[in-house]
Design an enzyme around this catalytic site. Structure first.
Site, PDB file in Angstrom:
ATOM      1  N   THR A  86       0.874  -1.188   0.000  1.00  0.00           N
ATOM      2  CA  THR A  86       0.000   0.000   0.000  1.00  0.00           C
ATOM      3  C   THR A  86       0.906   1.231   0.000  1.00  0.00           C
ATOM      4  O   THR A  86       0.963   1.956   0.989  1.00  0.00           O
ATOM      5  CB  THR A  86      -0.922   0.044   1.235  1.00  0.00           C
ATOM      6  OG1 THR A  86      -0.102  -0.059   2.412  1.00  0.00           O
ATOM      7  CG2 THR A  86      -1.927  -1.070   1.231  1.00  0.00           C
ATOM      8  N   CYS A 263       7.519   2.346   6.747  1.00  0.00           N
ATOM      9  CA  CYS A 263       6.268   2.383   7.514  1.00  0.00           C
ATOM     10  C   CYS A 263       5.967   3.742   8.134  1.00  0.00           C
ATOM     11  O   CYS A 263       4.945   4.354   7.822  1.00  0.00           O
ATOM     12  CB  CYS A 263       6.300   1.319   8.596  1.00  0.00           C
ATOM     13  SG  CYS A 263       6.571  -0.312   7.890  1.00  0.00           S
TER      14      CYS A 263
HETATM   15  C1  UGA Z   1       7.779  -0.120  12.361  1.00  0.00           C
HETATM   16  C2  UGA Z   1       7.132  -0.527  13.692  1.00  0.00           C
HETATM   17  O1  UGA Z   1       8.116  -0.546  14.726  1.00  0.00           O
HETATM   18  C3  UGA Z   1       6.479  -1.897  13.579  1.00  0.00           C
HETATM   19  O2  UGA Z   1       5.795  -2.208  14.789  1.00  0.00           O
HETATM   20  C4  UGA Z   1       5.468  -1.847  12.429  1.00  0.00           C
HETATM   21  O3  UGA Z   1       4.847  -3.101  12.239  1.00  0.00           O
HETATM   22  C5  UGA Z   1       6.202  -1.481  11.163  1.00  0.00           C
HETATM   23  O4  UGA Z   1       6.812  -0.190  11.326  1.00  0.00           O
HETATM   24  C6  UGA Z   1       5.183  -1.469  10.047  1.00  0.00           C
HETATM   25  O5  UGA Z   1       4.288  -0.631  10.056  1.00  0.00           O
HETATM   26  O6  UGA Z   1       5.192  -2.396   9.223  1.00  0.00           O
HETATM   27  P1  UGA Z   1      10.124  -0.665  11.163  1.00  0.00           P
HETATM   28  O7  UGA Z   1       9.772   0.440  10.228  1.00  0.00           O
HETATM   29  O8  UGA Z   1      10.593  -1.960  10.621  1.00  0.00           O
HETATM   30  O9  UGA Z   1       8.855  -1.022  12.100  1.00  0.00           O
HETATM   31  O10 UGA Z   1      11.299  -0.153  12.080  1.00  0.00           O
HETATM   32  P2  UGA Z   1      11.469   0.474  13.548  1.00  0.00           P
HETATM   33  O11 UGA Z   1      12.354  -0.406  14.320  1.00  0.00           O
HETATM   34  O12 UGA Z   1      10.189   0.844  14.141  1.00  0.00           O
HETATM   35  O13 UGA Z   1      12.301   1.803  13.184  1.00  0.00           O
HETATM   36  C7  UGA Z   1      11.731   2.838  12.390  1.00  0.00           C
HETATM   37  C8  UGA Z   1      12.651   4.016  12.330  1.00  0.00           C
HETATM   38  O14 UGA Z   1      12.741   4.669  13.597  1.00  0.00           O
HETATM   39  C9  UGA Z   1      14.087   3.699  11.944  1.00  0.00           C
HETATM   40  O15 UGA Z   1      14.570   4.673  11.067  1.00  0.00           O
HETATM   41  C10 UGA Z   1      14.841   3.726  13.254  1.00  0.00           C
HETATM   42  O16 UGA Z   1      16.205   4.010  13.125  1.00  0.00           O
HETATM   43  C11 UGA Z   1      14.099   4.824  13.975  1.00  0.00           C
HETATM   44  N1  UGA Z   1      14.211   4.747  15.447  1.00  0.00           N
HETATM   45  C12 UGA Z   1      13.619   3.740  16.114  1.00  0.00           C
HETATM   46  C13 UGA Z   1      14.887   5.741  16.124  1.00  0.00           C
HETATM   47  O17 UGA Z   1      15.441   6.689  15.525  1.00  0.00           O
HETATM   48  N2  UGA Z   1      14.964   5.662  17.495  1.00  0.00           N
HETATM   49  C14 UGA Z   1      14.393   4.658  18.193  1.00  0.00           C
HETATM   50  O18 UGA Z   1      14.493   4.674  19.439  1.00  0.00           O
HETATM   51  C15 UGA Z   1      13.707   3.666  17.493  1.00  0.00           C
END
Ligand code: UGA
Length: 433
Positions: A86, A263
């Site tokens: 999507t 996401c």
């Molecule tokens: C995210 C959600 O965490 C999942 O629960 C959800 O299912 C998924 O999106 C989705 O909608 O499919 P994801 O995008 O794989 O998962 O990655 P995350 O680990 O959430 O990280 C997202 C972004 O936030 C990354 O760029 C990461 O570096 C950043 N981040 C994350 C931070 O800058 N600080 C943090 O403390 C955590």
């Protein structure tokens, strides 16, 4: 249970392989014949730790298979999951639902009577109603229940997230469909993962609310990091100091270069659109989206600042290009904005990423891709820690300083401790410390 996954991308593949591992009989369908052929040869379309082994084992056990033939696959299925993409619709940020609706129509034509259709793709509130309408129009004689069951998988940790979820959300008011979903998730239920039944629209909204909240948490700590830099605070201590409060919680409080990935950026935008359409503003999410966009660009300026304000003729080495570790995904990666700012300012950029260079090369053709972290850093005036891969956590900083032409280390993930870096002779810039 016989389960069919329509769409063998990230979500469909991980979910399908995990369901098969629980003992269900799973068929993964995709229109892309090359992808299906590759999967049959155990070649994964994405990098996700453990996925190839999980797929290989379950194919060998005869409970997981791949096909392009939707008609044949759905025959006899108890539940058919829609796990197609999507993407953001070009121009307006709305989620593009054309793949979901096309899948719904094909499924309705081919499914047996009395089948549950489950939307796993992230879809705006009300999409399930439209899927139901398409099903009714396509196959008026069949009883098909349309259920929402959002995924909460993090890339790089998806198998663990699937097998040990904090919760399972099922949006359906049909009791027989709820029973089918309860049975499908029974293996998790036994592990005491809570299963939450809601209305379909509520379930659709939960997914967006969860991602928007997490994006807000990250953006909040990122702005606290900026403030720490101005007032002489330490954002890691702030995160710990607030995270120990159980009402706040310690997770998702790592300050960094801004969130990226497939996401958060897409889902926050789609939520804004939904809110606008319904004239119910979500001002906090609006501010989060804006702040995150600005932040990614500000990171480029931060690197140029560490070079003394002039990047012309300088070489900058970037370690890590993917939006986070343990993935090869480059979608909306903050590295893209940083590279752009640096090349615009006249710098040359070299980089190394353990898994992402193939994807990155398509988006960043001017970046010189190196064989390893030291090769990338050779002759560089500045080294940027962009993505916190484990492979970058224990670099020989003295060796690194020796092969570089300059001494700037810009750690956008706070991987290193200022004292250790200073000992190696670097001028260190980090986030909020
Ligand atoms: C995210 C959600 O965490 C999942 O629960 C959800 O299912 C998924 O999106 C989705 O909608 O499919 P994801 O995008 O794989 O998962 O990655 P995350 O680990 O959430 O990280 C997202 C972004 O936030 C990354 O760029 C990461 O570096 C950043 N981040 C994350 C931070 O800058 N600080 C943090 O403390 C955590």
């Amino acid at each position: 249970m016989k389960i069919v996954m329509i769409g063998s991308g990230y979500v469909g593949l991980v979910s399908g392989a995990c369901f098969a591992d629980f003992g269900h009989d799973v068929v993964c369908v995709d229109k892309d014949a090359a992808k299906i052929d590759a999967l049959k040869a155990n070649i994964m379309p994405i990098f996700e730790p453990g996925l190839d082994t999980l797929v290989r084992n379950n194919v060998a056990r005869g409970v997981l298979s791949f096909t392009t033939d939707l008609n044949e696959a759905v025959s006899g299925a108890d539940a058919i999951f829609i796990a197609v993409g999507t993407p953001s619709r070009r121009g307006d940020g709305h989620a593009d639902l054309s793949y979901v609706y096309a899948a719904a129509q094909e499924i309705a034509e081919a499914a047996d009577d009395h089948t549950v259709i489950v939307t796993k793709s992230t879809v705006p509130v009300g999409t399930g109603d439209e899927v139901e309408r398409i099903c009714r129009e396509t196959a008026p004689a069949k009883t098909l229940a349309v259920v929402s069951n959002p995924e909460f998988l993090r890339e790089g940790a998806a198998i663990d997230d699937f097998k040990r979820p904090d919760r399972i959300v099922v949006g359906s008011e049909d009791e027989w469909a709820q029973d089918v979903l309860r049975e499908i998730y029974r293996p998790l239920y036994l592990n005491e993962s809570p299963i939450l039944f809601t209305s379909r629209r509520t379930s659709e909204l939960i997914k967006y609310a969860a991602n928007a909240f997490l994006a807000t948490k990250i953006t909040f700590i990122n702005e606290m990091a900026d403030l720490c830099e101005k007032v002489g605070g330490n954002v890691q201590d702030v995160a710990r100091g607030i995270g120990l409060d159980k009402r706040i919680g310690p997770k998702f409080l790592n300050a960094g270069p801004g969130y990226g990935g497939s996401c958060f950026p897409k889902d926050t935008l789609a939520l804004l659109k939904t809110a606008q359409d319904h004239e119910s503003p979500v001002r906090i999410v609006e501010a989060v989206v804006n702040a995150n966009d600005l932040r990614k660009r500000a990171m480029g300026r931060k690197v140029i600042g560490a070079l003394g304000g002039d990047a012309r003729g300088k070489k900058v080495a970037i370690l890590g290009l993917t939006f986070k570790p343990n993935t090869d995904d480059m979608r909306d990666a903050p590295s893209i904005a940083v590279v752009q700012a640096l090349t615009d300012a006249g710098a040359t950029v070299s980089a190394y990423d353990p898994e992402g260079m193939e994807e990155a090369a398509k988006l960043l053709p001017d970046v010189l891709m190196a064989d390893g972290p030291y090769a990338a850093a050779e002759g560089a005036h500045a080294l940027v820690m962009m993505t916190e891969w484990d492979a970058f956590r224990a670099l020989d900083l003295t060796k690194m300083a020796d092969i570089m032409a300059g001494k700037a280390l810009i750690d956008l993930r706070n991987v290193y401790q200022p004292d250790d870096v200073a000992k190696a002779g670097f001028d260190y810039t980090s986030i909020g410390r």
